[in-house]
Write a protein that holds these residues in place. Structure first.
Motif, PDB file in Angstrom:
ATOM      1  N   ASP A 199       7.271   5.604  23.167  1.00 32.48           N
ATOM      2  CA  ASP A 199       7.557   5.970  21.539  1.00 32.48           C
ATOM      3  C   ASP A 199       6.129   6.376  20.947  1.00 32.48           C
ATOM      4  O   ASP A 199       5.037   5.759  21.395  1.00 32.48           O
ATOM      5  CB  ASP A 199       8.024   4.725  20.947  1.00 32.48           C
ATOM      6  N   LYS A 201       4.827   5.236  17.499  1.00 29.18           N
ATOM      7  CA  LYS A 201       5.123   4.589  16.308  1.00 29.18           C
ATOM      8  C   LYS A 201       4.453   5.051  14.904  1.00 29.18           C
ATOM      9  O   LYS A 201       4.965   4.989  13.818  1.00 29.18           O
ATOM     10  CB  LYS A 201       5.315   2.910  16.245  1.00 29.18           C
ATOM     11  N   GLY A 213       9.794   4.268  12.099  1.00 25.02           N
ATOM     12  CA  GLY A 213      10.958   4.102  13.291  1.00 25.02           C
ATOM     13  C   GLY A 213      10.526   4.512  14.503  1.00 25.02           C
ATOM     14  O   GLY A 213      11.109   4.119  15.450  1.00 25.02           O
ATOM     15  N   TYR A 251      16.461  -3.747  25.241  1.00 25.51           N
ATOM     16  CA  TYR A 251      15.278  -2.849  25.186  1.00 25.51           C
ATOM     17  C   TYR A 251      13.993  -3.619  24.922  1.00 25.51           C
ATOM     18  O   TYR A 251      13.890  -4.513  24.208  1.00 25.51           O
ATOM     19  CB  TYR A 251      15.659  -2.100  23.757  1.00 25.51           C
ATOM     20  N   ASN A 267      14.706  -5.247  21.399  1.00 23.93           N
ATOM     21  CA  ASN A 267      15.843  -4.778  20.757  1.00 23.93           C
ATOM     22  C   ASN A 267      16.975  -4.967  21.557  1.00 23.93           C
ATOM     23  O   ASN A 267      16.939  -4.864  22.727  1.00 23.93           O
ATOM     24  CB  ASN A 267      15.490  -3.403  20.313  1.00 23.93           C
ATOM     25  N   ARG A 269      19.691  -2.776  21.637  1.00 24.04           N
ATOM     26  CA  ARG A 269      20.232  -1.643  21.275  1.00 24.04           C
ATOM     27  C   ARG A 269      19.315  -0.471  22.003  1.00 24.04           C
ATOM     28  O   ARG A 269      18.235  -0.870  22.636  1.00 24.04           O
ATOM     29  CB  ARG A 269      20.382  -1.116  19.997  1.00 24.04           C
ATOM     30  N   GLY A 271      16.838   2.681  21.706  1.00 19.31           N
ATOM     31  CA  GLY A 271      15.867   2.952  20.944  1.00 19.31           C
ATOM     32  C   GLY A 271      16.011   4.326  20.188  1.00 19.31           C
ATOM     33  O   GLY A 271      16.581   5.443  20.742  1.00 19.31           O
ATOM     34  N   ASP A 272      15.369   4.586  19.198  1.00 16.38           N
ATOM     35  CA  ASP A 272      15.377   5.809  18.414  1.00 16.38           C
ATOM     36  C   ASP A 272      14.047   5.895  18.078  1.00 16.38           C
ATOM     37  O   ASP A 272      13.415   5.451  17.241  1.00 16.38           O
ATOM     38  CB  ASP A 272      16.296   5.748  17.278  1.00 16.38           C
ATOM     39  N   PRO A 273      13.315   7.116  18.517  1.00 18.51           N
ATOM     40  CA  PRO A 273      13.828   8.217  19.241  1.00 18.51           C
ATOM     41  C   PRO A 273      13.878   8.189  20.824  1.00 18.51           C
ATOM     42  O   PRO A 273      14.191   9.231  21.328  1.00 18.51           O
ATOM     43  CB  PRO A 273      12.868   9.247  18.793  1.00 18.51           C
ATOM     44  N   GLU A 274      13.765   7.093  21.348  1.00 18.12           N
ATOM     45  CA  GLU A 274      13.522   7.148  22.938  1.00 18.12           C
ATOM     46  C   GLU A 274      14.950   7.623  23.544  1.00 18.12           C
ATOM     47  O   GLU A 274      14.818   8.324  24.391  1.00 18.12           O
ATOM     48  CB  GLU A 274      13.533   5.781  23.731  1.00 18.12           C
TER      49      GLU A 274
HETATM   50  N1  GLY Z   1      11.505   3.479  18.633  1.00 17.67           N
HETATM   51  C1  GLY Z   1      11.728   2.179  18.357  1.00 17.67           C
HETATM   52  C2  GLY Z   1      12.895   1.502  18.071  1.00 17.67           C
HETATM   53  O1  GLY Z   1      14.053   2.057  18.355  1.00 17.67           O
HETATM   54  O2  GLY Z   1      13.020   0.427  17.792  1.00 17.67           O
END
Ligand code: GLY
Ligand code: AMP
Length: 422
Positions: A199, A201, A213, A251, A267, A269, A271-274
């Motif tokens: 990512d 950040k 994010g 994650y 995390n 869940r 990842g966003d944007p992974e």
């Molecule tokens: N890209 C970091 C997250 O989803 O927390």
């Protein structure tokens, strides 16, 4: 088969896009967004109400908030299949203090730390650390609860800035190395790793400016070698699944230090944007793996990935991660996609006149593949240059670290190949 995806961001658009490629599935999204509406039926309402109406065969949860609130327990109590952790396990993301104590008790490698309950204790505890030092608010903070302080003055300012988030903090040692996002799909007993991702950040090039994010990510097998992946599975993922009976996406945000991988955060869940480059690069049909995770028979499941990397560049609204003004018309998505990219939508909406416009901080995740990392980067940025909205900003160095790593490795190979450094 009906599949319901909960969420409305770029991560959920990428999930819907991937699932829609499976045979015999009908995709629903709650609440969804205009990008998801291209491949799914979007439904307004709380997850539980929507599921009651649609009766999906499988539900996949995108964001952390419904997980921490217990949506998985609620669905399971009714016998509905869902991919995600139970509320107790979701505390691994919901509370940094809970997570750090869990790492300590389970022998999972992480930064040295103390936890404090109030401002006064925090000031005292700071004396035990050198600089830089890292301050983390305990609860969910959408990526904004972590401050790296370079000296005492910054630490004091950081404590003041985090004071509004409840007073409970983790104070921890600053680690150096490369950051990697390692995500595994788990069924309470087994875990199947997804390909590694990285990512970006910080908001500006060169990892400068405040954290967001995530301004972009890429998925490339070369991010970790197989021995490193095994090490992470054995020291981080398996012990967690065993101790918490973890289900869903685990994650691990890792720092690859000289002393091996250390967990910065968990995390619970994707990842966003992974998720955008992950879904883009995944070769396997994802539905059987998700079904197996929800039903508890993941053992023996493997996921295949295209050889070449995928790169996702996030285009954000002017001002993000601070205040921004929505309602800017977006142009050029069709041209970018005609050129071979996939544009995942996050903060978008349709205006009264039918025009797609901005509606959030992170607006689009422009994603493309290539035979090698340079080709994937070039394809993603070619597509970014096709897209216009007022004030759009993006980093120009997504995946550049991967290029540097590859160059370094090939230099080592050359010198060792000659038998001596010349
Ligand atoms: N890209 C970091 C997250 O989803 O927390
Ligand atoms: P977290 O939400 O805990 O992942 O922290 C957000 C970001 O802050 C991470 O992605 C890192 O870039 C940085 N960070 C967090 N903890 C540390 C640490 N102990 N040392 C260095 N950087 C850190």
């Amino acid at each position: 088969m009906k599949i319901l995806v909960i969420g409305s961001g770029g991560r959920e658009h990428a999930l819907c896009w991937k699932l829609a490629q499976s045979a015999g599935v009908e995709i629903f999204a709650a609440p969804g967004n205009p990008g998801m509406a291209r491949v799914a039926t979007c439904a307004a309402g709380q997850p539980f109400e929507v599921a009651e109406r649609i009766r999906p065969d499988l539900t996949v949860v995108g964001p952390e908030a419904p997980l921490v609130r217990g949506v998985v327990d609620e669905f399971r109590a009714r016998g509905w299949r869902i991919v995600g952790p139970a509320r107790d396990a979701a505390q691994l993301e919901g509370s940094k203090i809970f997570a750090k104590n869990f790492f300590r008790q389970s022998g999972i490698p992480t930064a040295e730390f103390v936890t404090v309950e109030n401002h006064e204790d925090a000031r005292k505890a700071l004396q035990r650390f050198g600089y830089p030092v890292v301050l983390k608010a305990d609860g969910l903070a959408a990526g904004k609860g972590v401050i790296v302080a370079r000296d005492r003055a910054e630490a004091e300012a950081g404590l003041a800035a985090l004071a509004g988030m409840g007073g409970r903090l983790v104070i921890e040692e600053f680690l150096t190395g490369e950051e990697v996002s390692f995500i595994a799909l788990c069924d309470g007993r087994d875990a199947v790793p997804l390909a590694p991702t990285q990512d970006h950040k910080a908001v500006f090039d060169g990892d400068c400016g405040p954290n967001t994010g995530g301004m972009g990510a890429y998925c490339d097998s070369a991010i970790l070698d197989p021995a490193q992946s095994r090490d992470i599975l054995e020291r981080v993922i398996y012990p967690t699944v065993e101790r918490t009976r973890f289900t869903g996406f685990l994650y691990a945000g890792l720092m690859m230090t000289a002393a091996g991988p250390k967990v910065l955060e968990f995390n619970v869940r994707l990842g966003d944007p992974e998720t955008q480059p992950l879904m883009h690069r995944m070769e396997s049909d994802f539905v059987p793996a998700l079904m197996a995770a929800a039903e508890g028979h993941l053992a023996g499941t493997g996921l295949a990935w295209r050889a070449g990397p995928s790169v996702c560049v996030v285009m954000a609204s002017a001002g993000y991660p601070g205040a921004y003004e929505p309602g800017k018309p977006i142009h050029g998505i069709a041209e970018a996609e005609a050129d071979g990219a996939t544009v995942f939508q996050a903060g978008t909406r349709i205006a009264a006149n039918g025009q797609l416009e901005t509606a959030g901080g992170r607006v689009l995740g422009v994603t493309a593949a290539g035979a090698d990392l340079q080709a994937a980067i070039d394809a993603a940025y070619r597509a970014v240059h096709e897209i216009r909205f007022e004030g759009a900003h993006y980093r120009t160095d997504i995946a550049a670290k991967g290029l540097r790593r590859a160059r370094k490795k090939s230099a080592v190979r050359e010198t060792t190949g000659r038998g001596k450094v010349v």
